[in-house]
Design a protein around this motif. Structure first.
Motif, PDB file in Angstrom:
ATOM      1  N   VAL A 142       0.849  -1.180   0.000  1.00  0.00           N
ATOM      2  CA  VAL A 142       0.000   0.000   0.000  1.00  0.00           C
ATOM      3  C   VAL A 142       0.887   1.233   0.000  1.00  0.00           C
ATOM      4  O   VAL A 142       1.941   1.240   0.649  1.00  0.00           O
ATOM      5  CB  VAL A 142      -0.969   0.022   1.217  1.00  0.00           C
ATOM      6  CG1 VAL A 142      -0.217   0.037   2.534  1.00  0.00           C
ATOM      7  CG2 VAL A 142      -1.920   1.220   1.126  1.00  0.00           C
ATOM      8  N   LEU A 143       0.500   2.236  -0.761  1.00  0.00           N
ATOM      9  CA  LEU A 143       1.203   3.512  -0.771  1.00  0.00           C
ATOM     10  C   LEU A 143       0.183   4.646  -0.718  1.00  0.00           C
ATOM     11  O   LEU A 143      -0.961   4.487  -1.161  1.00  0.00           O
ATOM     12  CB  LEU A 143       2.059   3.677  -2.033  1.00  0.00           C
ATOM     13  CG  LEU A 143       3.406   2.972  -2.072  1.00  0.00           C
ATOM     14  CD1 LEU A 143       4.095   3.252  -3.408  1.00  0.00           C
ATOM     15  CD2 LEU A 143       4.310   3.403  -0.921  1.00  0.00           C
ATOM     16  N   VAL A 144       0.626   5.766  -0.170  1.00  0.00           N
ATOM     17  CA  VAL A 144      -0.183   6.987  -0.226  1.00  0.00           C
ATOM     18  C   VAL A 144      -0.162   7.498  -1.662  1.00  0.00           C
ATOM     19  O   VAL A 144       0.915   7.664  -2.259  1.00  0.00           O
ATOM     20  CB  VAL A 144       0.368   8.047   0.745  1.00  0.00           C
ATOM     21  CG1 VAL A 144      -0.354   9.378   0.557  1.00  0.00           C
ATOM     22  CG2 VAL A 144       0.236   7.572   2.185  1.00  0.00           C
ATOM     23  N   LEU A 145      -1.328   7.705  -2.229  1.00  0.00           N
ATOM     24  CA  LEU A 145      -1.450   8.112  -3.628  1.00  0.00           C
ATOM     25  C   LEU A 145      -0.600   9.332  -3.937  1.00  0.00           C
ATOM     26  O   LEU A 145       0.084   9.396  -4.966  1.00  0.00           O
ATOM     27  CB  LEU A 145      -2.916   8.394  -3.952  1.00  0.00           C
ATOM     28  CG  LEU A 145      -3.214   8.832  -5.386  1.00  0.00           C
ATOM     29  CD1 LEU A 145      -2.944   7.690  -6.356  1.00  0.00           C
ATOM     30  CD2 LEU A 145      -4.649   9.322  -5.512  1.00  0.00           C
ATOM     31  N   HIS A 146      -0.606  10.311  -3.051  1.00  0.00           N
ATOM     32  CA  HIS A 146       0.121  11.551  -3.295  1.00  0.00           C
ATOM     33  C   HIS A 146       1.631  11.317  -3.323  1.00  0.00           C
ATOM     34  O   HIS A 146       2.363  12.055  -3.990  1.00  0.00           O
ATOM     35  CB  HIS A 146      -0.235  12.596  -2.231  1.00  0.00           C
ATOM     36  CG  HIS A 146      -1.652  13.076  -2.325  1.00  0.00           C
ATOM     37  ND1 HIS A 146      -2.731  12.240  -2.179  1.00  0.00           N
ATOM     38  CD2 HIS A 146      -2.165  14.325  -2.547  1.00  0.00           C
ATOM     39  CE1 HIS A 146      -3.850  12.934  -2.308  1.00  0.00           C
ATOM     40  NE2 HIS A 146      -3.535  14.192  -2.534  1.00  0.00           N
ATOM     41  N   ASP A 147       2.105  10.286  -2.610  1.00  0.00           N
ATOM     42  CA  ASP A 147       3.530   9.960  -2.642  1.00  0.00           C
ATOM     43  C   ASP A 147       3.912   9.319  -3.970  1.00  0.00           C
ATOM     44  O   ASP A 147       4.925   9.685  -4.584  1.00  0.00           O
ATOM     45  CB  ASP A 147       3.888   9.011  -1.496  1.00  0.00           C
ATOM     46  CG  ASP A 147       3.795   9.670  -0.135  1.00  0.00           C
ATOM     47  OD1 ASP A 147       3.793  10.917  -0.070  1.00  0.00           O
ATOM     48  OD2 ASP A 147       3.723   8.941   0.876  1.00  0.00           O
ATOM     49  N   LEU A 148       3.124   8.354  -4.444  1.00  0.00           N
ATOM     50  CA  LEU A 148       3.498   7.669  -5.682  1.00  0.00           C
ATOM     51  C   LEU A 148       3.322   8.574  -6.898  1.00  0.00           C
ATOM     52  O   LEU A 148       3.982   8.381  -7.923  1.00  0.00           O
ATOM     53  CB  LEU A 148       2.739   6.345  -5.833  1.00  0.00           C
ATOM     54  CG  LEU A 148       1.261   6.302  -6.179  1.00  0.00           C
ATOM     55  CD1 LEU A 148       1.063   6.338  -7.695  1.00  0.00           C
ATOM     56  CD2 LEU A 148       0.622   5.038  -5.625  1.00  0.00           C
ATOM     57  N   LEU A 149       2.440   9.574  -6.777  1.00  0.00           N
ATOM     58  CA  LEU A 149       2.281  10.536  -7.865  1.00  0.00           C
ATOM     59  C   LEU A 149       3.246  11.717  -7.756  1.00  0.00           C
ATOM     60  O   LEU A 149       3.272  12.578  -8.642  1.00  0.00           O
ATOM     61  CB  LEU A 149       0.844  11.078  -7.902  1.00  0.00           C
ATOM     62  CG  LEU A 149      -0.251  10.074  -8.268  1.00  0.00           C
ATOM     63  CD1 LEU A 149      -1.609  10.763  -8.290  1.00  0.00           C
ATOM     64  CD2 LEU A 149       0.031   9.411  -9.607  1.00  0.00           C
TER      65      LEU A 149
END
Length: 263
Positions: free
Chosen positions: A211-218
């Motif tokens: 799982v990753l925070v969306l804002h981090d992977l983007l």
């Protein structure tokens, strides 16, 4: 994924689970189109969206509103909603009220941090028909007690404690377990010791999913760059540059163009 049996099936079949955070309808819709397995309405919304310094500021009302938005954006996906700070430490009655509100808003399950001291609450939630995802390792709601955002379970004693807590959560009926920022070998040991799937974040590649925070992977922040969060897009620069082009076009009378005028 549509239900907790899909998590068990993925664990049994050895198919990694891909999970991301989502806080609103548009990102939930994009995640569904991209084939993400499940969404987490994390209490990280307090930091990422509302600008607070930690997750302690997430409230039941905040989590309910964002959960409802995510459900509207991705009606077909499995959605996990975080139980806010202290809501599951006030006893089963309060926890049931908050979890019930999250489920009515559209959550498929709730996630809560730790287990010691609220075992009866976990058992009560599961017994009441509310699927529970556990969360061990770095538990952000306990950041002050932990002394900051640091890797957990480094010592043999701490590792043994985490494994014991993981087994307890499984015995209480949790259907899955997030392992955040623990050593890779400990995450591997926990995954091998449990029948339920583990979802890693900053815990190496040998968990049942990630799982990753969306804002981090983007890459939407130019300040916070956790080492474990791979950037798949330099979103911050892309969005900033697009906004700069828009402002320039407006100021230089290039927007709107003739073909963009309605009448």
């Amino acid at each position: 994924m549509k239900g907790i049996l899909d998590f068990a099936r993925a664990r049994r079949d050895g198919r990694p689970i891909g999970m991301v955070t989502s806080y609103d309808a548009w990102s939930a819709r994009l995640a569904a189109q991209a084939g993400v397995d499940c969404l987490l309405v994390g209490d990280s919304v307090a930091m990422v969206v509302h600008g607070f310094a930690d997750t302690l500021h997430a409230t039941p009302e905040m989590m309910v509103a964002h959960t409802a938005a995510v459900r509207r954006g991705a009606p077909e996906l499995f959605v996990v909603a975080d139980m806010p700070f202290l809501t599951f430490r006030k006893g089963p009655e309060t926890a049931l009220d908050v979890a019930g509100a999250l489920m009515r808003a559209g959550a498929s399950a709730v996630k809560l941090e730790g287990v010691r001291g609220h075992e009866r609450t976990v058992e009560q939630l599961v017994g009441s028909g509310i699927p529970v995802m556990g969360h061990l390792g770095l538990t952000p709601q306990s950041v002050h007690q932990l002394g900051g955002y640091r890797v957990q379970g480094r010592s043999a004693e701490d590792a043994a404690r985490l494994l014991e807590d993981a087994r307890t959560l499984q015995a209480l009926g949790a259907f899955a377990l997030v392992l955040e920022c623990v050593p890779e070998q400990l995450a591997t040991d926990a995954t091998e010791a449990l029948a339920i799937p583990t979802i890693g974040i900053g815990s190496g590649p040998r968990t049942s999913g990630q799982v990753l925070v969306l804002h981090d992977l983007l890459g939407l922040s130019d300040e916070f760059r956790p080492r474990f969060a791979r950037r798949y897009l330099e979103g911050h620069a892309l969005v900033r540059d697009a906004l700069q082009r828009y402002v320039t076009d407006v100021r230089e009378a290039r927007f709107p163009a003739r073909e963009e005028v309605l009448c």
